[in-house]
Write a protein that holds these residues in place. Structure first.
Motif, mmCIF file in Angstrom:
data_model
loop_
_atom_site.group_PDB
_atom_site.id
_atom_site.type_symbol
_atom_site.label_atom_id
_atom_site.label_comp_id
_atom_site.label_asym_id
_atom_site.label_seq_id
_atom_site.Cartn_x
_atom_site.Cartn_y
_atom_site.Cartn_z
ATOM 1 N N VAL A 112 0.855 -1.184 0.000
ATOM 2 C CA VAL A 112 0.000 0.000 0.000
ATOM 3 C C VAL A 112 0.894 1.237 0.000
ATOM 4 O O VAL A 112 1.787 1.359 0.842
ATOM 5 C CB VAL A 112 -0.941 0.029 1.216
ATOM 6 C CG1 VAL A 112 -1.762 1.323 1.223
ATOM 7 C CG2 VAL A 112 -1.867 -1.182 1.212
ATOM 8 N N VAL A 113 0.654 2.126 -0.952
ATOM 9 C CA VAL A 113 1.364 3.405 -1.029
ATOM 10 C C VAL A 113 0.343 4.518 -0.851
ATOM 11 O O VAL A 113 -0.632 4.591 -1.603
ATOM 12 C CB VAL A 113 2.101 3.565 -2.376
ATOM 13 C CG1 VAL A 113 2.679 4.971 -2.518
ATOM 14 C CG2 VAL A 113 3.197 2.513 -2.506
ATOM 15 N N ARG A 114 0.558 5.361 0.129
ATOM 16 C CA ARG A 114 -0.361 6.475 0.382
ATOM 17 C C ARG A 114 0.144 7.734 -0.302
ATOM 18 O O ARG A 114 1.322 8.065 -0.202
ATOM 19 C CB ARG A 114 -0.524 6.687 1.893
ATOM 20 C CG ARG A 114 -1.254 5.531 2.555
ATOM 21 C CD ARG A 114 -1.316 5.637 4.065
ATOM 22 N NE ARG A 114 -2.101 4.550 4.624
ATOM 23 C CZ ARG A 114 -1.631 3.340 4.877
ATOM 24 N NH1 ARG A 114 -0.354 3.080 4.640
ATOM 25 N NH2 ARG A 114 -2.401 2.392 5.363
ATOM 26 N N LYS A 115 -0.758 8.411 -0.973
ATOM 27 C CA LYS A 115 -0.388 9.629 -1.701
ATOM 28 C C LYS A 115 -1.294 10.777 -1.302
ATOM 29 O O LYS A 115 -2.399 10.571 -0.787
ATOM 30 C CB LYS A 115 -0.459 9.394 -3.215
ATOM 31 C CG LYS A 115 -1.863 9.196 -3.789
ATOM 32 C CD LYS A 115 -1.777 9.012 -5.292
ATOM 33 C CE LYS A 115 -3.132 8.721 -5.927
ATOM 34 N NZ LYS A 115 -4.044 9.867 -5.925
ATOM 35 N N HIS A 116 -0.830 11.998 -1.597
ATOM 36 C CA HIS A 116 -1.582 13.194 -1.241
ATOM 37 C C HIS A 116 -1.842 14.105 -2.446
ATOM 38 O O HIS A 116 -2.407 15.186 -2.292
ATOM 39 C CB HIS A 116 -0.820 13.988 -0.174
ATOM 40 C CG HIS A 116 -0.337 13.147 0.962
ATOM 41 N ND1 HIS A 116 -1.207 12.474 1.800
ATOM 42 C CD2 HIS A 116 0.908 12.845 1.382
ATOM 43 C CE1 HIS A 116 -0.502 11.799 2.707
ATOM 44 N NE2 HIS A 116 0.777 12.005 2.461
ATOM 45 N N ARG A 117 -1.429 13.655 -3.609
ATOM 46 C CA ARG A 117 -1.667 14.404 -4.844
ATOM 47 C C ARG A 117 -2.179 13.430 -5.899
ATOM 48 O O ARG A 117 -2.309 12.244 -5.673
ATOM 49 C CB ARG A 117 -0.384 15.107 -5.305
ATOM 50 C CG ARG A 117 0.103 16.213 -4.358
ATOM 51 C CD ARG A 117 -0.906 17.349 -4.278
ATOM 52 N NE ARG A 117 -0.445 18.440 -3.429
ATOM 53 C CZ ARG A 117 -0.756 18.572 -2.151
ATOM 54 N NH1 ARG A 117 -1.477 17.629 -1.533
ATOM 55 N NH2 ARG A 117 -0.336 19.618 -1.459
ATOM 56 N N TYR A 118 -2.482 13.937 -7.086
ATOM 57 C CA TYR A 118 -3.078 13.073 -8.101
ATOM 58 C C TYR A 118 -2.153 11.916 -8.499
ATOM 59 O O TYR A 118 -2.578 10.771 -8.585
ATOM 60 C CB TYR A 118 -3.438 13.892 -9.336
ATOM 61 C CG TYR A 118 -4.560 14.875 -9.131
ATOM 62 C CD1 TYR A 118 -5.695 14.542 -8.389
ATOM 63 C CD2 TYR A 118 -4.506 16.152 -9.686
ATOM 64 C CE1 TYR A 118 -6.726 15.441 -8.201
ATOM 65 C CE2 TYR A 118 -5.533 17.054 -9.514
ATOM 66 C CZ TYR A 118 -6.645 16.707 -8.775
ATOM 67 O OH TYR A 118 -7.661 17.602 -8.601
#
Length: 209
Positions: A112-118
């Protein structure tokens, strides 16, 4: 690189982008805002089957999860949709139900990789993960095809990964937007084909256990 090489289980990874309650569930923030959720929900069964097939081939599955909080919400980000209706900043808030996965869930061994942009490459270690796994080919799935999936695909190519958009395992809120992104990718950023074609290639392989 031809299609068979692009989907080779020894070099490919499946990226599942933003298949989360707020983007997919009828009661999520997109559903409540009146967006057309039909295309997204019609796509989920194909994605479930594709992820299962990938696991059988020992292809890594990397789930991308959007999260937002005060710590990563700059002025520019918060005002990105000021000309559209509704509040774009109440989607996938960290720690809420809306941020949770929908329809297809990570299992043991998945990442799982969490991102905060598109883009799933911005501010994350996705590229390092792919390199550590020895994977140079991305099989892109998820939502929304024309926003986060396309942003990820573009950045993936710019980081020298081979790209395949799995067309029937991606979705957005309009058929026109889906087809536009497929054309963009096909013309400039990678290949586009269906999960049925990919699985047919996998089924034809002699897997050595």
């Amino acid at each position: 690189m031809n299609l068979k090489d692009r989907v080779d289980p020894s070099r490919a990874a499946v990226i599942v982008v933003d298949v989360q309650n707020d983007f997919c569930h009828p009661e999520g923030s997109w559903g409540r805002s009146g967006k057309n959720m039909d295309f997204i929900n019609e796509m989920i069964p194909a994605l479930q089957k594709f992820v299962t097939a990938a696991r059988r081939q020992n292809v890594p599955i990397i789930f991308i999860q959007t999260t937002h909080s005060d710590a990563d919400s700059t002025s520019a980000w918060l005002s990105r949709k000021s000309q559209s209706s509704g509040d774009p900043n109440q989607t996938c808030v960290e720690g809420t139900w809306g941020c949770g996965f929908y329809g297809v869930l990570p299992e043991e061994g998945d990442l799982v990789v969490r991102k905060h942009r598109y883009s799933a490459f911005v501010g994350t270690n996705l590229a390092q993960i792919l390199n550590a796994l020895g994977r140079d080919s991305i099989l892109a799935t998820g939502v929304a095809t024309n926003v986060c999936v396309e942003s990820t695909v573009r950045d993936g190519l710019n980081r020298d990964f081979h790209i395949l958009l799995v067309s029937d395992c991606t979705a957005t809120t309009s058929d026109a937007a889906q087809k536009s992104t497929e054309e963009n990718i096909r013309n400039a950023f990678g290949w586009v084909d269906s999960s049925k074609v990919v699985c047919s290639i996998w089924d034809s392989l002699t897997v050595v256990k």
